[in-house]
Scaffold this active site. Sequence first.
Site, PDB file in Angstrom:
ATOM      1  CG  ASP A  14       8.165  10.490 -20.494  1.00  0.00           C
ATOM      2  OD1 ASP A  14       7.548   9.493 -20.920  1.00  0.00           O
ATOM      3  OD2 ASP A  14       7.606  11.566 -20.221  1.00  0.00           O
ATOM      4  CG  HIS A  31       7.906  -0.213 -22.795  1.00  0.00           C
ATOM      5  ND1 HIS A  31       8.067   1.091 -22.397  1.00  0.00           N
ATOM      6  CD2 HIS A  31       6.558  -0.430 -22.807  1.00  0.00           C
ATOM      7  CE1 HIS A  31       6.873   1.640 -22.161  1.00  0.00           C
ATOM      8  NE2 HIS A  31       5.944   0.735 -22.418  1.00  0.00           N
ATOM      9  CG  LEU A 125      26.630   2.917 -11.100  1.00  0.00           C
ATOM     10  CD1 LEU A 125      26.672   4.440 -10.992  1.00  0.00           C
ATOM     11  CD2 LEU A 125      26.308   2.517 -12.549  1.00  0.00           C
TER      12      LEU A 125
HETATM   13  C1  FPP Z   1       8.052   5.941 -20.073  1.00  0.00           C
HETATM   14  O1  FPP Z   1       7.810   6.014 -21.445  1.00  0.00           O
HETATM   15  C2  FPP Z   1       8.662   4.685 -19.742  1.00  0.00           C
HETATM   16  C3  FPP Z   1       8.153   3.765 -18.884  1.00  0.00           C
HETATM   17  C4  FPP Z   1       6.892   3.908 -18.155  1.00  0.00           C
HETATM   18  C5  FPP Z   1       8.814   2.505 -18.645  1.00  0.00           C
HETATM   19  C6  FPP Z   1      10.309   2.570 -18.418  1.00  0.00           C
HETATM   20  C7  FPP Z   1      10.841   1.302 -18.878  1.00  0.00           C
HETATM   21  C8  FPP Z   1      11.945   1.135 -19.602  1.00  0.00           C
HETATM   22  C9  FPP Z   1      12.894   2.214 -19.928  1.00  0.00           C
HETATM   23  C10 FPP Z   1      12.208  -0.210 -20.138  1.00  0.00           C
HETATM   24  C11 FPP Z   1      13.259  -1.010 -19.507  1.00  0.00           C
HETATM   25  C12 FPP Z   1      13.686  -0.698 -18.151  1.00  0.00           C
HETATM   26  C13 FPP Z   1      14.538  -1.483 -17.470  1.00  0.00           C
HETATM   27  C14 FPP Z   1      14.939  -1.108 -16.104  1.00  0.00           C
HETATM   28  C15 FPP Z   1      15.083  -2.704 -18.041  1.00  0.00           C
HETATM   29  P1  FPP Z   1       6.309   6.048 -21.948  1.00  0.00           P
HETATM   30  O2  FPP Z   1       5.925   4.677 -22.350  1.00  0.00           O
HETATM   31  O3  FPP Z   1       5.461   6.713 -20.944  1.00  0.00           O
HETATM   32  O4  FPP Z   1       6.486   6.940 -23.220  1.00  0.00           O
HETATM   33  P2  FPP Z   1       5.475   7.945 -23.841  1.00  0.00           P
HETATM   34  O5  FPP Z   1       5.391   9.116 -22.909  1.00  0.00           O
HETATM   35  O6  FPP Z   1       6.145   8.280 -25.120  1.00  0.00           O
HETATM   36  O7  FPP Z   1       4.181   7.225 -24.023  1.00  0.00           O
END
Ligand code: FPP
Length: 211
Positions: A14, A31, A125
Amino acid sequence: MSQSSSLHVAIVMDGNGRWAGRRGLPRVAGHRAGAEAVRRTVEAAPDSRVTALTLYAFSADNWKRPPGEVAALMRLFARYLRTETPRLAAHGVRLELIGRRDRLPLPLVAAIDAAERATARGARLHLRLAVDYSSRWAIAAGVILPDVDLLIRTGGEQRLSDFLLWECAYAELYFTPTMWPDFGAAQLAAAVAEFRARERRFGGLPEVAAG
Ligand code: FPP
Protein backbone atom coordinates in the site's frame (compact mmCIF):
# COMPACT_ATOMS: atom_id res chain seq x y z
CA MET A 1 7.93 -22.14 15.75
CA SER A 2 9.30 -18.95 14.26
CA GLN A 3 12.56 -20.88 13.55
CA SER A 4 10.70 -23.39 11.36
CA SER A 5 12.31 -24.03 7.98
CA SER A 6 9.35 -22.69 6.03
CA LEU A 7 8.36 -19.05 6.24
CA HIS A 8 5.33 -17.70 4.42
CA VAL A 9 5.26 -13.91 4.26
CA ALA A 10 2.31 -12.04 2.78
CA ILE A 11 2.38 -8.34 1.93
CA VAL A 12 -0.36 -5.77 1.37
CA MET A 13 1.55 -3.35 -0.86
CA ASP A 14 0.00 0.00 0.00
CA GLY A 15 1.07 3.60 -0.58
CA ASN A 16 1.95 3.84 -4.28
CA GLY A 17 -0.53 6.66 -4.89
CA ARG A 18 0.57 8.71 -1.88
CA TRP A 19 4.24 8.16 -2.72
CA ALA A 20 3.59 9.61 -6.18
CA GLY A 21 1.37 12.43 -4.92
CA ARG A 22 4.06 13.65 -2.53
CA ARG A 23 6.40 13.97 -5.48
CA GLY A 24 3.88 15.73 -7.70
CA LEU A 25 3.74 12.66 -9.96
CA PRO A 26 0.71 10.82 -11.40
CA ARG A 27 -0.47 7.75 -9.47
CA VAL A 28 0.76 5.45 -12.21
CA ALA A 29 4.33 6.62 -11.54
CA GLY A 30 3.83 5.31 -8.01
CA HIS A 31 2.75 1.94 -9.39
CA ARG A 32 5.82 1.82 -11.64
CA ALA A 33 8.04 2.53 -8.62
CA GLY A 34 6.00 -0.14 -6.81
CA ALA A 35 6.98 -2.67 -9.48
CA GLU A 36 10.65 -1.91 -8.73
CA ALA A 37 9.95 -2.56 -5.05
CA VAL A 38 8.39 -5.90 -6.01
CA ARG A 39 11.57 -6.80 -7.91
CA ARG A 40 13.81 -5.86 -4.95
CA THR A 41 11.65 -7.67 -2.41
CA VAL A 42 11.38 -10.89 -4.43
CA GLU A 43 15.14 -10.91 -4.94
CA ALA A 44 15.78 -10.32 -1.23
CA ALA A 45 13.27 -12.85 0.08
CA PRO A 46 15.52 -15.96 0.09
CA ASP A 47 18.20 -14.02 2.04
CA SER A 48 15.63 -13.58 4.82
CA ARG A 49 14.85 -17.32 4.54
CA VAL A 50 11.39 -16.60 3.16
CA THR A 51 10.14 -19.71 1.34
CA ALA A 52 6.75 -18.39 0.18
CA LEU A 53 5.81 -14.81 -0.60
CA THR A 54 2.25 -13.72 -1.38
CA LEU A 55 1.82 -10.19 -2.76
CA TYR A 56 -1.52 -8.38 -2.94
CA ALA A 57 -1.28 -6.68 -6.33
CA PHE A 58 -4.95 -6.08 -7.21
CA SER A 59 -8.04 -6.78 -5.15
CA ALA A 60 -11.46 -7.67 -6.54
CA ASP A 61 -12.54 -4.26 -5.20
CA ASN A 62 -9.79 -2.42 -7.11
CA TRP A 63 -11.97 -2.61 -10.26
CA LYS A 64 -13.75 0.40 -8.73
CA ARG A 65 -10.71 2.58 -9.54
CA PRO A 66 -10.73 4.87 -12.62
CA PRO A 67 -10.51 2.80 -15.86
CA GLY A 68 -7.25 4.47 -16.85
CA GLU A 69 -5.53 3.44 -13.63
CA VAL A 70 -6.90 -0.10 -13.86
CA ALA A 71 -5.68 -0.44 -17.46
CA ALA A 72 -2.24 0.89 -16.50
CA LEU A 73 -1.98 -1.63 -13.65
CA MET A 74 -2.96 -4.53 -15.92
CA ARG A 75 -0.30 -3.48 -18.45
CA LEU A 76 2.25 -3.15 -15.66
CA PHE A 77 1.52 -6.66 -14.36
CA ALA A 78 1.85 -8.13 -17.86
CA ARG A 79 5.11 -6.25 -18.48
CA TYR A 80 6.52 -7.33 -15.12
CA LEU A 81 5.73 -10.97 -15.91
CA ARG A 82 7.22 -10.81 -19.41
CA THR A 83 10.44 -9.09 -18.38
CA GLU A 84 10.97 -10.89 -15.06
CA THR A 85 10.13 -14.48 -16.00
CA PRO A 86 13.64 -15.45 -17.17
CA ARG A 87 15.18 -14.03 -13.98
CA LEU A 88 12.56 -15.70 -11.80
CA ALA A 89 13.22 -19.05 -13.46
CA ALA A 90 17.00 -18.61 -13.17
CA HIS A 91 16.68 -17.85 -9.44
CA GLY A 92 14.47 -20.83 -8.62
CA VAL A 93 11.29 -18.82 -8.12
CA ARG A 94 7.99 -20.55 -8.85
CA LEU A 95 5.33 -18.04 -9.80
CA GLU A 96 1.63 -18.63 -9.28
CA LEU A 97 -1.32 -16.32 -9.74
CA ILE A 98 -4.00 -16.53 -7.08
CA GLY A 99 -7.29 -14.87 -7.88
CA ARG A 100 -9.84 -14.89 -10.67
CA ARG A 101 -8.55 -15.04 -14.23
CA ASP A 102 -11.82 -14.77 -16.12
CA ARG A 103 -12.07 -10.97 -15.80
CA LEU A 104 -8.43 -10.17 -16.69
CA PRO A 105 -7.33 -8.83 -20.11
CA LEU A 106 -6.28 -11.69 -22.41
CA PRO A 107 -2.66 -10.48 -22.88
CA LEU A 108 -2.25 -10.59 -19.09
CA VAL A 109 -3.74 -14.08 -18.87
CA ALA A 110 -1.31 -15.20 -21.58
CA ALA A 111 1.64 -13.66 -19.69
CA ILE A 112 0.51 -15.40 -16.46
CA ASP A 113 0.20 -18.78 -18.19
CA ALA A 114 3.64 -18.41 -19.78
CA ALA A 115 5.26 -17.30 -16.51
CA GLU A 116 3.69 -20.16 -14.54
CA ARG A 117 4.84 -22.70 -17.11
CA ALA A 118 8.38 -21.32 -17.34
CA THR A 119 8.86 -21.21 -13.56
CA ALA A 120 7.03 -24.41 -12.60
CA ARG A 121 10.22 -26.14 -11.40
CA GLY A 122 11.38 -23.35 -9.08
CA ALA A 123 12.03 -24.72 -5.58
CA ARG A 124 13.73 -21.81 -3.79
CA LEU A 125 10.79 -19.40 -3.43
CA HIS A 126 7.07 -19.77 -4.11
CA LEU A 127 5.88 -16.37 -5.33
CA ARG A 128 2.11 -15.96 -5.30
CA LEU A 129 0.69 -12.87 -6.98
CA ALA A 130 -2.83 -12.01 -5.89
CA VAL A 131 -4.60 -10.35 -8.83
CA ASP A 132 -8.38 -9.85 -8.96
CA TYR A 133 -8.24 -11.47 -5.57
CA SER A 134 -10.84 -11.66 -2.81
CA SER A 135 -10.24 -13.82 0.24
CA ARG A 136 -13.97 -14.33 0.73
CA TRP A 137 -14.18 -15.53 -2.86
CA ALA A 138 -11.21 -17.90 -2.38
CA ILE A 139 -12.72 -19.39 0.79
CA ALA A 140 -16.07 -19.89 -0.93
CA ALA A 141 -14.35 -21.46 -3.95
CA GLY A 142 -12.57 -23.95 -1.67
CA VAL A 143 -9.09 -23.28 -3.01
CA ILE A 144 -6.01 -24.40 -1.04
CA LEU A 145 -5.36 -21.97 1.81
CA PRO A 146 -1.81 -22.26 3.22
CA ASP A 147 -1.11 -20.65 6.62
CA VAL A 148 0.62 -17.26 6.60
CA ASP A 149 3.36 -16.75 9.21
CA LEU A 150 3.92 -13.02 8.81
CA LEU A 151 1.56 -10.44 7.30
CA ILE A 152 3.14 -7.11 6.38
CA ARG A 153 1.15 -4.03 5.37
CA THR A 154 2.92 -0.90 4.16
CA GLY A 155 1.46 2.59 3.85
CA GLY A 156 0.34 3.00 7.47
CA GLU A 157 -3.13 1.43 7.29
CA GLN A 158 -3.92 -1.38 9.72
CA ARG A 159 -6.48 -3.66 8.10
CA LEU A 160 -6.62 -6.84 6.00
CA SER A 161 -8.85 -5.60 3.14
CA ASP A 162 -10.18 -9.06 2.14
CA PHE A 163 -6.65 -10.54 1.91
CA LEU A 164 -5.91 -14.09 3.19
CA LEU A 165 -8.50 -13.94 5.98
CA TRP A 166 -8.43 -17.66 6.71
CA GLU A 167 -4.69 -18.09 6.18
CA CYS A 168 -3.87 -15.32 8.68
CA ALA A 169 -5.63 -17.08 11.59
CA TYR A 170 -2.31 -17.19 13.53
CA ALA A 171 -0.20 -14.81 11.45
CA GLU A 172 1.98 -12.25 13.16
CA LEU A 173 0.91 -8.80 11.95
CA TYR A 174 3.44 -6.10 11.06
CA PHE A 175 2.33 -2.63 10.01
CA THR A 176 4.79 -0.04 8.73
CA PRO A 177 4.31 3.57 7.63
CA THR A 178 6.82 2.98 4.81
CA MET A 179 5.14 3.57 1.43
CA TRP A 180 5.42 0.50 -0.81
CA PRO A 181 7.77 2.09 -3.41
CA ASP A 182 10.29 2.67 -0.58
CA PHE A 183 10.20 -0.99 0.51
CA GLY A 184 13.07 -3.40 -0.21
CA ALA A 185 15.64 -5.78 1.25
CA ALA A 186 16.31 -3.81 4.45
CA GLN A 187 12.63 -3.33 5.27
CA LEU A 188 11.88 -7.01 4.64
CA ALA A 189 14.82 -8.09 6.81
CA ALA A 190 13.60 -5.79 9.63
CA ALA A 191 10.09 -7.23 9.49
CA VAL A 192 11.37 -10.82 9.49
CA ALA A 193 13.77 -10.04 12.37
CA GLU A 194 10.86 -8.71 14.43
CA PHE A 195 8.81 -11.77 13.52
CA ARG A 196 11.61 -14.10 14.68
CA ALA A 197 11.86 -12.23 17.99
CA ARG A 198 8.17 -12.73 18.74
CA GLU A 199 6.90 -15.73 20.64
CA ARG A 200 4.21 -17.65 18.79
CA ARG A 201 2.02 -19.66 21.11
CA PHE A 202 -0.89 -20.74 18.93
CA GLY A 203 -3.15 -20.64 21.99
CA GLY A 204 -0.72 -22.66 24.14
CA LEU A 205 1.48 -21.52 27.03
CA PRO A 206 4.91 -19.88 26.83
CA GLU A 207 7.67 -22.53 26.55
CA VAL A 208 9.01 -21.84 30.09
CA ALA A 209 5.58 -22.18 31.73
CA ALA A 210 4.71 -25.27 29.68
CA GLY A 211 8.04 -26.99 30.51
C1 FPP B 1 -1.81 0.13 -3.41
O1 FPP B 1 -1.36 1.45 -3.40
C2 FPP B 1 -1.28 -0.57 -4.55
C3 FPP B 1 -2.01 -1.16 -5.52
C4 FPP B 1 -3.47 -1.18 -5.57
C5 FPP B 1 -1.38 -1.80 -6.65
C6 FPP B 1 -0.21 -2.71 -6.34
C7 FPP B 1 0.64 -2.68 -7.51
C8 FPP B 1 1.97 -2.59 -7.51
C9 FPP B 1 2.80 -2.65 -6.30
C10 FPP B 1 2.64 -2.37 -8.80
C11 FPP B 1 3.35 -3.50 -9.41
C12 FPP B 1 3.01 -4.86 -9.01
C13 FPP B 1 3.52 -5.94 -9.63
C14 FPP B 1 3.16 -7.28 -9.17
C15 FPP B 1 4.44 -5.81 -10.76
P1 FPP B 1 -2.42 2.61 -3.62
O2 FPP B 1 -2.37 3.02 -5.05
O3 FPP B 1 -3.73 2.20 -3.09
O4 FPP B 1 -1.77 3.72 -2.74
P2 FPP B 1 -2.47 4.84 -1.92
O5 FPP B 1 -3.16 4.18 -0.76
O6 FPP B 1 -1.32 5.67 -1.50
O7 FPP B 1 -3.41 5.55 -2.85
